[in-house]
Design a protein around this motif. Structure first.
Motif, PDB file in Angstrom:
ATOM      1  N   ALA A  88       0.673  -1.363  -0.427  1.00 57.30           N
ATOM      2  CA  ALA A  88      -0.205   0.190  -0.398  1.00 57.30           C
ATOM      3  C   ALA A  88       0.943   0.916  -0.343  1.00 57.30           C
ATOM      4  N   PHE A  89       1.925   1.100   0.953  1.00 58.45           N
ATOM      5  CA  PHE A  89       3.117   2.015   1.012  1.00 58.45           C
ATOM      6  C   PHE A  89       3.796   2.687  -0.530  1.00 58.45           C
ATOM      7  N   ILE A  90       3.961   1.766  -0.789  1.00 56.90           N
ATOM      8  CA  ILE A  90       5.129   1.555  -1.842  1.00 56.90           C
ATOM      9  C   ILE A  90       3.759   2.171  -3.548  1.00 56.90           C
ATOM     10  N   LEU A  91       3.119   1.601  -3.462  1.00 55.34           N
ATOM     11  CA  LEU A  91       2.064   1.991  -4.754  1.00 55.34           C
ATOM     12  C   LEU A  91       1.005   2.947  -4.602  1.00 55.34           C
ATOM     13  N   SER A  92       1.065   3.712  -3.160  1.00 57.24           N
ATOM     14  CA  SER A  92       0.776   4.848  -3.034  1.00 57.24           C
ATOM     15  C   SER A  92       1.670   5.668  -3.434  1.00 57.24           C
ATOM     16  N   GLY A  93       2.633   5.646  -3.031  1.00 57.20           N
ATOM     17  CA  GLY A  93       4.185   6.946  -3.055  1.00 57.20           C
ATOM     18  C   GLY A  93       4.088   6.499  -5.036  1.00 57.20           C
ATOM     19  N   VAL A  94       4.323   5.440  -5.591  1.00 54.68           N
ATOM     20  CA  VAL A  94       5.022   5.608  -6.573  1.00 54.68           C
ATOM     21  C   VAL A  94       3.705   6.324  -7.766  1.00 54.68           C
TER      22      VAL A  94
END
Length: 311
Positions: A222-228
């Motif tokens: 969730a963190f990686i996807l939203s950051g990207v």
């Protein structure tokens, strides 16, 4: 895709750009049965949060667990009762009267918190008197999260989220948090696969297993996807980055309180004054505020007016 222009020329117009050019009258929340169900489920989540957390704090023998686990659950209950439930209540009330990007995305973030948080209660605790409430909170949060997410107009919601340099900084921070979780828990998991060495902590391997499973399978992605997506200036990136960082701030506050409750229970190495815990809470909170507090900032997804290509 290419869009023909009245002058006879053609310009490359991304789909996201065309969506961003929709009029500001587009409703932030799409009315319909999914949104009505999200309201009902979110109200149920709020009620269960208050009741279950209050019982966890006032009933001494509610949790038939080891001392470290009882302290962890009661620290969790404290933050859920005094922080998360009020934030969810305000977000629901505000969204009901006049939905804004901040109220709707905080609402979404608190449902993500409920899904992640109550997975620990539903799957990681010994059977107790409020087991059914914990399962209800988990399932209602998960269903409400999906229904609310599918009712949000991401382009309209992104208009209330800061873009520019602030969004880039938050995007990097958010991505790094996810990568840090992936690297830390992934490395220890690989070490176990190669050497059979279990992580050393106050928690037994079964509890560590659940932490790793949820963090690697839910939180880190969730963190990686939203950051990207935020870095790429997509509408969903703006939506998810606010929700994920808000839920992250809430759950990191849980970890801070858990450390304090465990210190009071005599667990070695635990304290109320953990600089890492406090700093982590502040970092996610500041990331959330950086995206939502914008007196003179450009929105994350600004309307664009493509220049016609020369013939």
């Amino acid at each position: 895709m290419t869009t023909a222009l009245p002058s006879g020329g053609a310009a490359l117009v991304p789909r996201s750009t065309m969506a961003a050019d929709r009029p500001h009258t587009t409703p932030l929340l799409r009315a319909g049965p999914r949104l009505r169900a999200a309201w009902v489920l979110s109200g149920a989540v709020l009620a269960v949060m208050v009741v279950a957390s209050a019982l966890g704090l006032v009933v001494d023998d509610l949790y038939p667990e080891q001392p470290w686990a009882v302290a962890a659950l009661r620290g969790n209950d404290l933050v859920t009762l005094v922080v998360v439930a009020p934030v969810l209540a305000v977000a629901l009330a505000t969204s009901r009267r006049r939905p804004t990007s901040a109220s709707v995305l905080l609402w979404l973030g608190m449902l993500f918190y409920g899904t992640y948080n109550y997975a620990y209660y539903a799957f990681g605790t010994t059977f107790n008197d409020v087991f059914l409430l914990h399962v209800l909170a988990f399932s209602a949060s998960a269903a409400g999260l999906v229904l609310l997410g599918s009712s949000i107009d991401p382009v309209e919601a992104a208009r209330g989220v800061v873009g520019g340099t602030r969004a880039r900084v938050v995007a990097v921070f958010t991505t790094l948090v996810g990568l840090a979780l992936l690297g830390a828990w992934g490395t220890l998991s690989v070490r176990f696969a190669l050497k059979g060495a279990l992580p050393e902590d106050v928690m037994p391997p079964s509890a560590v297993h659940l932490v790793y499973a949820l963090d690697l399978g839910v939180l880190a992605p969730a963190f990686i996807l939203s950051g990207v997506l935020l870095w790429r200036r997509t509408p969903w990136g703006a939506v998810l980055a606010v929700a994920v960082n808000a839920s992250g701030a809430a759950y990191l506050a849980v970890l801070w309180a858990v450390g304090g409750f465990q210190a009071d229970a005599g667990i070695p190495g635990k304290t109320w004054l953990s600089p890492v815990a406090v700093g982590s809470v502040l970092a996610c909170l500041l990331a959330t505020l950086a995206l939502l507090v914008h007196p003179h900032a450009d929105p994350a997804v600004a309307p664009r007016h493509p220049t016609p290509a020369r013939a």
